[in-house]
Design a protein around this motif. Sequence first.
Motif, PDB file in Angstrom:
ATOM      1  N   LEU A   1       1.953   5.344  -4.186  1.00  0.00           N
ATOM      2  CA  LEU A   1       2.961   4.372  -4.628  1.00  0.00           C
ATOM      3  C   LEU A   1       2.427   3.503  -5.758  1.00  0.00           C
ATOM      4  CD1 LEU A   1       5.865   3.449  -3.641  1.00  0.00           C
ATOM      5  CD2 LEU A   1       4.676   1.498  -2.686  1.00  0.00           C
TER       6      LEU A   1
ATOM      7  N   ALA B   1       6.418   9.119  -3.734  1.00  0.00           N
ATOM      8  CA  ALA B   1       5.455   8.588  -2.759  1.00  0.00           C
ATOM      9  C   ALA B   1       6.012   8.759  -1.360  1.00  0.00           C
ATOM     10  CB  ALA B   1       5.183   7.112  -3.042  1.00  0.00           C
ATOM     11  N   TYR B   2       7.310   8.492  -1.201  1.00  0.00           N
ATOM     12  CA  TYR B   2       7.964   8.630   0.098  1.00  0.00           C
ATOM     13  C   TYR B   2       7.953  10.086   0.561  1.00  0.00           C
ATOM     14  CZ  TYR B   2      11.824   8.841   3.411  1.00  0.00           C
ATOM     15  OH  TYR B   2      12.601   9.088   4.494  1.00  0.00           O
TER      16      TYR B   2
ATOM     17  N   ASN C   1       1.654   5.502  -8.989  1.00  0.00           N
ATOM     18  CA  ASN C   1       2.918   5.868  -9.632  1.00  0.00           C
ATOM     19  C   ASN C   1       3.517   4.689 -10.389  1.00  0.00           C
ATOM     20  OD1 ASN C   1       2.817   8.425  -8.656  1.00  0.00           O
ATOM     21  ND2 ASN C   1       4.505   8.210  -7.209  1.00  0.00           N
ATOM     22  N   TYR C   2       3.597   3.552  -9.713  1.00  0.00           N
ATOM     23  CA  TYR C   2       4.248   2.410 -10.352  1.00  0.00           C
ATOM     24  C   TYR C   2       3.409   1.831 -11.473  1.00  0.00           C
ATOM     25  CZ  TYR C   2       8.397   2.255  -7.522  1.00  0.00           C
ATOM     26  OH  TYR C   2       9.591   2.564  -6.966  1.00  0.00           O
TER      27      TYR C   2
ATOM     28  N   MET D   1       6.302  -2.709   4.128  1.00  0.00           N
ATOM     29  CA  MET D   1       5.696  -1.400   3.890  1.00  0.00           C
ATOM     30  C   MET D   1       5.031  -0.898   5.153  1.00  0.00           C
ATOM     31  SD  MET D   1       4.055  -1.299   0.146  1.00  0.00           S
ATOM     32  CE  MET D   1       4.995  -1.711  -1.290  1.00  0.00           C
TER      33      MET D   1
ATOM     34  N   GLY E   1       8.927   5.901  -6.622  1.00  0.00           N
ATOM     35  CA  GLY E   1       9.020   5.527  -5.211  1.00  0.00           C
ATOM     36  C   GLY E   1       9.332   6.718  -4.337  1.00  0.00           C
TER      37      GLY E   1
END
Lengths: 251, 177
Positions: free
Chosen positions: A106, A232-233, A109-110, A75, A229
């Motif tokens: 990230l 977040a990216y 979200n997860y 990461m 994902g």
Amino acid sequence: MAEEAHGEGGGLVFHPLDQFKISPLFGDGPIAWYTPTNVTLWMGIALLCIIALFVLGTRARDIIPSRVQSVAELMYGFIYKMVEDVTGHEGAKYFPYIFTLFVFILFTNYLGLIPMSFTPTSHIAVTAVLGFGVFIAVTLLGFYKHGTHFLGLFWMTDAPLILRPVIALIEVISYFVRPVSHSIRLAGNIMAGHAVIKVFAGFAAIAAISPVSIAAIVAIYGLEVLVAGIQAYVFTILTCVYLKDALHPGH
Amino acid sequence: MATEEAAGHGAEASGAGMPQLDFSTFPNQIFWLLVTLGVIYFVLTRIALPRIGSVLAERKGTITNDLAAAEELKQKAVDAEKAYQDALTKARAEAGKIVAEAKADIQKDLDIATAKADAQIAARAAESEKTISEIRAGAADAVADVAKETTAALVAALGGSVDAKALAAAVAVRLKG
């Protein structure tokens, strides 16, 4: 069946937005700014996960990394390379801020994909603070670094002179829309996915539809794993792009 | 039918308001967000990022060093092989030289021995020659003696007497003739 739908337990009840409700952790009083709520809880869990991964996971400082350490390193390397590629070498010193945003989004979200959990990034209040925070920081940085030259971002010197005011107007509008799209994109994506899963889950109460419904939940859940994902990216790389504009306004 | 109805109810229920737009919860969310971001930033910049950065740098250094060491060792191996080849070539040359020397020595010994043997053979031959010539000479003398004696006897038988000196001279003349 219609009777069932109105029943208290196990009926066909749609409350797709209940999962976004903010409630105090203790008691049932009003929500003041300091009240510990489920927001606090899930942000705290995200924080603990981040500490577990990036602090406890890298504790050994192994030259040959353990699995957890190599995830943390991946990461770090991924975001560091992104920041350096997009903003150039002098953007690297803003890496900690961008990395903070990335891991926060990230992990929330997860963690939000765990059933019965709460997703802070599905709230426009949270993403707007992030989006406008980036916007204000980047704008101030641009003026601090380049003074009024920063306005050159809107004045296209390579366009025909007649078109320049028009382009400048469009550029200014698009510039001010940035934080809005930046924050709504994240909150909208996360909220929509969670709400859709909840709607399909509501249909699962009907025996005839439930297999389809459950299959759809699985499919959308898979999609949501991707979205968590990717968002977040996307948020991170857009932050890098905005930062690049502030560091090099001359295109 | 039931589904439609229920969906209608659902829409109604959610129509009560999105929790996202409940502004009364905004200060709470923003407060906790800022706290969380602050703590994450603090933890990352104080502990995690420097640590990961140093580990990555260290690993890069180790890999570079190891590669350099490997290159050095490879060079050493090449050198060692070259030295070995050189030594081998030298040893071969030396061996060739020793063989040549040994051959020359043997040839020399052989020559000496041959010469010696030739000389011996020659000496023997000469000796034999000498003996043969001596024998031959002896035979000639014997012939002269026999001729002299025979002549003296013949002369005596014929009733003459002869002087030894004149006899010898006459025999010698006849023998030469």
